[in-house]
Design an enzyme around this catalytic site. Structure first.
Site, PDB file in Angstrom:
ATOM      1  N   SER A 262       0.837  -1.217   0.000  1.00 30.57           N
ATOM      2  CA  SER A 262       0.000   0.000   0.000  1.00 30.57           C
ATOM      3  C   SER A 262       0.866   1.260   0.000  1.00 30.57           C
ATOM      4  O   SER A 262       0.571   2.228  -0.715  1.00 30.57           O
ATOM      5  CB  SER A 262      -0.955   0.010   1.193  1.00 30.57           C
ATOM      6  OG  SER A 262      -0.270  -0.218   2.402  1.00 30.57           O
ATOM      7  N   HIS A 292      -2.127  -8.787   2.045  1.00 33.63           N
ATOM      8  CA  HIS A 292      -1.746  -7.532   2.715  1.00 33.63           C
ATOM      9  C   HIS A 292      -2.878  -7.161   3.688  1.00 33.63           C
ATOM     10  O   HIS A 292      -3.237  -7.957   4.552  1.00 33.63           O
ATOM     11  CB  HIS A 292      -1.469  -6.485   1.622  1.00 33.63           C
ATOM     12  CG  HIS A 292      -0.887  -5.195   2.099  1.00 33.63           C
ATOM     13  ND1 HIS A 292      -0.253  -5.044   3.295  1.00 33.63           N
ATOM     14  CD2 HIS A 292      -0.848  -3.954   1.498  1.00 33.63           C
ATOM     15  CE1 HIS A 292       0.160  -3.786   3.434  1.00 33.63           C
ATOM     16  NE2 HIS A 292      -0.200  -3.100   2.364  1.00 33.63           N
ATOM     17  N   HIS A 341       5.407 -12.955   7.381  1.00 28.34           N
ATOM     18  CA  HIS A 341       5.692 -11.584   6.947  1.00 28.34           C
ATOM     19  C   HIS A 341       6.869 -11.590   5.981  1.00 28.34           C
ATOM     20  O   HIS A 341       7.767 -12.426   6.095  1.00 28.34           O
ATOM     21  CB  HIS A 341       6.013 -10.680   8.143  1.00 28.34           C
ATOM     22  CG  HIS A 341       5.810  -9.232   7.835  1.00 28.34           C
ATOM     23  ND1 HIS A 341       6.786  -8.451   7.273  1.00 28.34           N
ATOM     24  CD2 HIS A 341       4.713  -8.433   7.969  1.00 28.34           C
ATOM     25  CE1 HIS A 341       6.303  -7.233   7.095  1.00 28.34           C
ATOM     26  NE2 HIS A 341       5.048  -7.195   7.494  1.00 28.34           N
ATOM     27  N   ASP A 396      -2.320  -8.357  11.759  1.00 29.11           N
ATOM     28  CA  ASP A 396      -3.705  -8.719  11.434  1.00 29.11           C
ATOM     29  C   ASP A 396      -4.235  -9.882  12.265  1.00 29.11           C
ATOM     30  O   ASP A 396      -5.447 -10.108  12.302  1.00 29.11           O
ATOM     31  CB  ASP A 396      -3.807  -9.056   9.939  1.00 29.11           C
ATOM     32  CG  ASP A 396      -3.388  -7.873   9.085  1.00 29.11           C
ATOM     33  OD1 ASP A 396      -3.855  -6.762   9.363  1.00 29.11           O
ATOM     34  OD2 ASP A 396      -2.572  -8.056   8.155  1.00 29.11           O
TER      35      ASP A 396
END
Ligand code: HAX
Length: 459
Positions: A262, A292, A341, A396
């Site tokens: 992003s 993402h 990640h 998340d």
């Protein structure tokens, strides 16, 4: 070595200064005072040391999504694989200690973080409050945005609505107009106006999408509150602890250095001198991918599915049953959302900050217990696969459970909250991109034939 030390000592430090050393006091004045010095420093770096190499690029990196290739300058934050994120040199606990909150001792406010990200200075409470007032004053949406959001089909994904509404606000871009009328050295002033306007307007757009999709379509502001408090009221939440959660949520989701999709998309599109509205709409489209930002929606979906299946089968929720469920997910060719990640190699400190919030405010929440048990099981299962470079949870893995606890259960909306937050990092950097006059981003691609020829030559 000595020469390197001397050079490093002369380089600007990437750490936050505790008090603004300048007499200028508004955000724009502080920035205007910083720009000439930073421009001169960058010019000197480029002119005197532009030919210094930063490492070799391997074929694996070219094919493998450019992992680890140092190819972008990003000053608002830096991500260390072991330690996690630092915003202008400050860790999340540092921010919690040093940045002003809405109330004394509370979570830092997003306004304070915006100030830090933009200026690298820790603002006083007075400066943060001044920015709150500025953002409230800029928050009125262009007239066509509300009808546009109301016209979207109810089943259009909230992220699609969000990206479309942000792009549609471009009619208000001062930068786009200025491109045709002002000297390019002055463009940063217009980028600044657009960026502050985007920050100011995102909460109402996000709230409208939420209220139209899940409630009565009415949005009630409370501009006596800060940015997060007002956002919570517009969404329809009134619990002050939820306001604190939102402050923490926005701060920890704001920035994650430049290579994440992003932030990178915003920077890339901005480098074409597309204005901040369109640049950030591109960032939101990247955030909407399940690898993402959409992972926050996927995590809660996965946990609820686990809960429902166990209930139906009369199974207890424990380490063994969660391991079975994890293996079933992997065997069906899916990833475990919220784990892994591209850069981090340890538990994400953003996960840890949320866990601390849960331990303090919702220690007995059943979903929190599931999240904690998943944390005990999944890293071991992923490690056994032998290919996952980071088996630990990311940001998340935790956010949905906190939101659910306060009755914010609509998980297909969660990435919009992430999108309101990520603007702070991506657009603070975009400000500096324009202030420093960074060029069009245009890396070189190569063909498979070229890679084969290099591979053959290297033998
Ligand atoms: N579950 C299952 N498999 C996983 C995995 C996970 N959570 N994480 C990595 N892997 C797999 C990869 O899919 C890859 O498999 P293949 O070789 O078969 O393609 C292999 O392990 C190596 O991947 P990696 O090098 O460890 O990880 P990448 O840098 O390629 O990918 C991802 C990083 C975040 C995309 C990945 O860990 C993932 O898919 N995680 C789940 C989705 C998720 O939580 N995304 C959010 C990330 C944080 C973020 O951006 N938040 O917004």
């Amino acid at each position: 070595m000595q020469a390197f030390r001397n050079l490093a000592a002369r380089a600007p430090k990437a750490t936050a200064k505790s008090v603004s050393s300048r007499c200028a006091s508004t955000l724009k004045e502080v920035l205007a005072a910083q720009i000439p010095e930073k421009q001169a420093s960058l010019l000197k770096l480029k002119k005197e040391h532009g030919d210094v190499g930063l490492g070799m690029v391997t074929i694996d990196q070219v094919i493998g999504g450019s992992r680890g290739i140092k190819t972008m300058m990003w000053e608002t934050s830096n991500l260390d694989p072991e330690e996690g994120i630092r915003f202008r040199g400050l860790t999340i606990p540092d921010c919690q200690k040093k940045l002003p909150g809405y109330q004394k001792g509370g979570e830092p406010t997003p306004e304070a973080l915006i100030w830090l990200l933009l200026t690298s200075e820790v603002p006083t409470k007075e400066q943060a409050d001044m920015l709150t007032a500025d953002l409230h004053a800029r928050s009125k949406l262009p007239a066509h945005i509300e009808p546009l959001i109301r016209s979207f089909p109810k089943d259009m994904h909230p992220m699609t609505q969000f990206a479309a509404a942000v792009a549609a606000m471009q009619t208000d871009s001062k930068f786009a107009v200025a491109y045709h009328t002002v000297n390019k050295k002055e463009l940063w002033q217009h980028a600044y106006e657009d960026i502050l306007n985007v920050f100011a307007r995102l909460p109402e757009i996000a709230a409208l999408i939420y209220r139209c999709r899940y409630a009565d379509g009415q949005v009630k502001k409370d501009l006596s509150l800060d940015y997060s408090g007002n956002f919570c009221r517009m969404l329809g939440f009134t619990d002050p602890t939820f306001d604190e959660l939102m402050r923490l949520y926005m701060v920890i989701h704001s920035d994650h250095e430049g290579g994440n999709a992003s932030a990178h998309a915003t920077h890339l599109v901005g480098s074409t001198l597309s204005d901040p509205y369109l640049s950030y709409a591109a960032g939101l489209c990247a955030l909407a991918g399940p690898l993402h930002g959409l992972a926050n929606q996927e995590v809660l979906g996965w946990i609820l599915q686990l809960q429902a299946e166990f209930k139906k089968a009369g199974k207890p929720v424990n380490k063994d049953t969660i391991e079975e469920f994890t293996l079933a997910t992997l065997n069906s060719g899916k990833v475990i959302p919220g784990y892994g990640h591209a850069v981090l190699r340890k538990t994400d400190p953003r996960y840890e900050a949320q866990r601390q919030f849960a331990l303090k405010h919702l220690p007995d929440d059943p979903l929190f217990h599931i999240v904690s048990t998943v944390y005990e099981v999944v890293p071991g299962v992923l490690t056994k696969l032998g290919k996952v470079k980071n088996p630990w949870p990311n940001v998340d893995a935790h956010s949905g459970v906190l939101l659910c606890h306060y009755g914010f259960t609509q998980h297909d909306y969660y990435t919009v909250l992430f999108g309101v937050s990520r603007a702070m990092g991506a657009l603070s950097q975009l400000f500096w991109d324009r202030a420093l006059g960074l060029p069009l981003e245009r890396p070189k691609s190569v063909t498979p034939e070229f890679l084969w020829s290099q591979a053959t030559k290297a033998k």
